[in-house]
Design a protein around this motif. Structure first.
Motif, mmCIF file in Angstrom:
data_model
loop_
_atom_site.group_PDB
_atom_site.id
_atom_site.type_symbol
_atom_site.label_atom_id
_atom_site.label_comp_id
_atom_site.label_asym_id
_atom_site.label_seq_id
_atom_site.Cartn_x
_atom_site.Cartn_y
_atom_site.Cartn_z
ATOM 1 N N SER A 345 -4.725 -3.255 0.315
ATOM 2 C CA SER A 345 -3.774 -3.096 -0.787
ATOM 3 C C SER A 345 -4.525 -2.559 -2.003
ATOM 4 C CB SER A 345 -3.093 -4.421 -1.123
ATOM 5 O OG SER A 345 -4.041 -5.423 -1.435
ATOM 6 N N GLU A 347 -3.184 -2.874 -5.048
ATOM 7 C CA GLU A 347 -2.904 -3.918 -6.025
ATOM 8 C C GLU A 347 -2.645 -5.224 -5.282
ATOM 9 O OE1 GLU A 347 0.180 -2.881 -8.768
ATOM 10 O OE2 GLU A 347 -0.400 -0.761 -8.775
ATOM 11 N N GLY A 349 -1.221 -8.347 -3.716
ATOM 12 C CA GLY A 349 0.147 -8.730 -3.370
ATOM 13 C C GLY A 349 1.029 -7.587 -2.933
ATOM 14 N N LYS A 350 0.500 -6.345 -2.958
ATOM 15 C CA LYS A 350 1.283 -5.173 -2.552
ATOM 16 C C LYS A 350 0.530 -4.442 -1.442
ATOM 17 C CE LYS A 350 3.382 -4.534 -7.126
ATOM 18 N NZ LYS A 350 3.598 -3.594 -8.264
ATOM 19 N N LYS A 354 -0.692 -3.229 6.573
ATOM 20 C CA LYS A 354 -0.485 -4.640 6.899
ATOM 21 C C LYS A 354 -1.249 -5.075 8.140
ATOM 22 C CE LYS A 354 4.115 -4.437 4.813
ATOM 23 N NZ LYS A 354 5.578 -4.542 5.036
ATOM 24 N N LYS A 546 5.494 1.836 7.233
ATOM 25 C CA LYS A 546 5.484 0.588 6.465
ATOM 26 C C LYS A 546 4.207 -0.221 6.679
ATOM 27 C CE LYS A 546 10.529 0.286 6.546
ATOM 28 N NZ LYS A 546 11.710 -0.506 6.966
#
Length: 581
Positions: A345, A347, A349-350, A354, A546
């Motif tokens: 990530s 940032e 938490g973003k 994944k 995603k």
């Protein structure tokens, strides 16, 4: 002392030594200015015997003249040394600082540049370094020099007569307290001004970079109104900051002048009581006329020092930013690139990625496709260790790249990103960046392989043509082909192509694909492309969506699965058949 200065102001060892010597000579220079006061006192003290005729007048004048010449020589020497150490030393340190910052940023991970705006960094290197020069040549040595020298003189005056000393000096702590106690207020306003200045700098840079789009959309008036507002905000913040500092310093300097009044009152009272002589009284009056000037200067310098600390802290952020490290010598078992449950990530938490796992095999072309924002470019950047991972592992030939020094790792990568960067230099030197020391013949061979040779030959000076900043004299497709030639010249075992053919027409795109195909043999190739037809022949296609791997396989396999890849191909086919009616 030198190590403390070095740490506090982020100086080099030599810079700290020069600053320490500048402070010492500032002290001596200030004290030397009190020598004429002492000589005047001696002259006044010696006038009485001369007036009474008990001493030879000519003999006294000669000695006073000799003493005056010596004092002038001492003043000149100390001030010359103070100037040399404070000014020349500071400019030498400024040169070292800029070079150090450039070297530091050369080794910083890309995550640092993701966190900091380019205009902010430019302001730090140019504006803050210029402020550094002014501070350490005009403020810091003079401030500490004034405080130390004044402190020494004050001790002497208190020893001579503590009552007159207190009458002279009581105003100093009161005046300085006004400036010191308002430090947080001044720093708050200073930060506000700095932020407004950075916002303005960003606005100006954005205007210059997007002027073509602004004109094309007929938004000149609207954009300039916004830029004017940023200028007004920066001006207002600067005026507020300087007005507060000036008001506080002026108030303190006014209080300092009250000391002369107390010297007169207390001195007159003590003379009437016959506790001091007229000579002592006059001596303290002369001292007051000389002592308050350096204190006033020190007070003004103190207010400026609060702003200097903000600049020094910004420079420290760069100098103290942690570097990535690792093995500079390593041996891989081939050049397969493996992503093992990678999470990342930009940032906290973003998450952008994944859970990504796949292997790009040596000697094969692995293509990354997927909807915009799926993480394709991020995967390519992580493969080259441009950023650190949140979790998971990426290996090159079985070795975790987290254990490899980033500079050493880049020797094995040739990269072409969609945002091409060219330099204001000749075509020859822009391509030669791929491999320093390559011969002209090797550069030309790479240019021919990247299908650049034909348009280069048509330039005014051929390969010696200067192409302007970021290739401003070339088309987008020509710039991208030069970037590809640069990567081909490097001839590294791993090739990353991020939208490498995005700016090329269909004809040139086909030629470039043919050139790249010749270089695939024995290498690991990772290709990112939105045009599905450009990667149909890829050995492996990884579909990202995603932040995860949605599908993988070759073109035929994925088309038969009827999944996301098939949907993307169908959409592009439909778009290609679209026409104006």
């Amino acid at each position: 002392m030198i190590s403390r200065l070095q740490k506090k102001y982020a100086l080099s060892e030599q810079g700290a030594k020069d600053l320490f010597q500048a402070i010492v000579y500032s002290v001596l220079a200030n004290i030397s200015l009190m020598l004429p006061v002492a000589l005047l006192a001696i002259v006044l003290d010696g006038m009485l015997p001369v007036a009474l005729g008990t001493e030879d007048k000519m003999s006294g004048i000669i000695w006073y003249t000799i003493a005056g010449i010596i004092i002038l020589a001492v003043i000149f020497i100390f001030h010359y040394q103070q100037y040399t150490k404070a000014y020349i030393g500071t400019y030498d340190e400024s040169e070292r600082r800029r070079i150090t910052l450039a070297e530091k940023m050369r080794t910083l991970p890309l995550s640092f540049f993701h966190e900091r705006d380019i205009s902010d960094l430019t302001s730090t290197i140019m504006g803050d370094c210029a402020g550094f020069e002014h501070a350490f040549s005009h403020i810091v040595p003079q401030f500490f020099g004034a405080l130390i020298s004044t402190g020494i003189v004050c001790v002497v005056l208190l020893i001579m007569n503590w009552k007159m000393g207190l009458a002279l000096l009581w105003v100093a702590p009161v005046a300085f307290a006004i400036v010191i106690l308002s430090r947080k207020w001044q720093e708050k306003l200073g930060k506000k001004y700095m932020n407004a200045r950075l916002t303005l700098s960003e606005g100006i840079q954005e205007c210059l970079e997007t002027v073509q789009d602004i004109k094309a959309c007929n938004q000149e008036r609207s954009y300039m109104e916004k830029l004017d507002a940023k200028m007004d905000a920066a001006e207002k913040a600067q005026i507020s900051s300087e007005m507060v500092s000036a008001s506080l310093v002026t108030t303190g300097q006014m209080i300092l002048r009250l000391g002369l009044a107390t010297v007169i009152v207390v001195g007159s009272s003590l003379i009437l009581k016959e506790q001091i002589s007229l000579f002592t009284y006059i001596l303290y009056l002369i001292a007051a006329s000389r002592l308050y000037d350096p204190l006033s200067g020190a007070m003004a310098n103190m207010a400026e020092l609060f702003g200097v600390n903000l600049q020094v802290n910004r420079l420290k952020e760069i100098q103290e930013y942690p570097l990535e490290s690792g093995q500079t010598e390593y041996r891989t078992n081939g050049y397969d690139i493996t992503f093992d449950h990678v999470k990342f990530s930009y940032e906290a938490g973003k998450a952008v990625l994944k859970d990504v796992s796949f292997t790009a095999k040596q000697g094969q072309v692995t293509a990354l496709v997927g909807p915009s924002g799926g993480g394709k470019s991020t995967v390519a950047k992580l493969a080259a260790k441009f950023y650190g991972l949140d979790s998971g592992k990426i290996t090159l030939g079985g070795i975790d790249i987290a254990e490899i020094d980033p500079v050493a790792l880049m020797k094995d990568f040739s990269i072409v990103f969609q945002d091409v960067v060219l330099f204001n230099n000749t075509v020859m030197e822009n391509i030669r960046i791929g491999r320093k020391g390559a011969s002209d013949e090797e550069v030309i061979a790479a240019a021919k392989a990247a299908k650049c040779h034909e348009f280069i030959e048509k330039l005014p000076q051929g390969y010696q043509t200067v192409i302007g900043e970021n290739g401003s004299t070339l088309s987008g497709g020509e710039c991208q082909r030069l970037s590809i030639a640069r990567a081909l010249l490097k001839d590294a075992p791993v090739i990353l192509l991020d939208e490498a053919t995005a700016s090329l027409d269909v004809d040139n795109e086909t030629q470039i694909q043919e050139a790249i195909s010749k270089l695939v043999s024995g290498k690991t190739v990772l290709v990112i492309a939105h045009r599905m037809r450009t990667i149909e022949a890829a050995d492996q296609i990884v579909v990202l969506d995603k932040g995860v791997v949605a599908e993988s396989g070759n073109h035929d396999t994925l088309m038969n699965q009827n999944g996301l890849y098939r949907k993307l191909v169908d959409l592009q086919t439909e778009a290609a058949n679209w026409k104006l009616v």
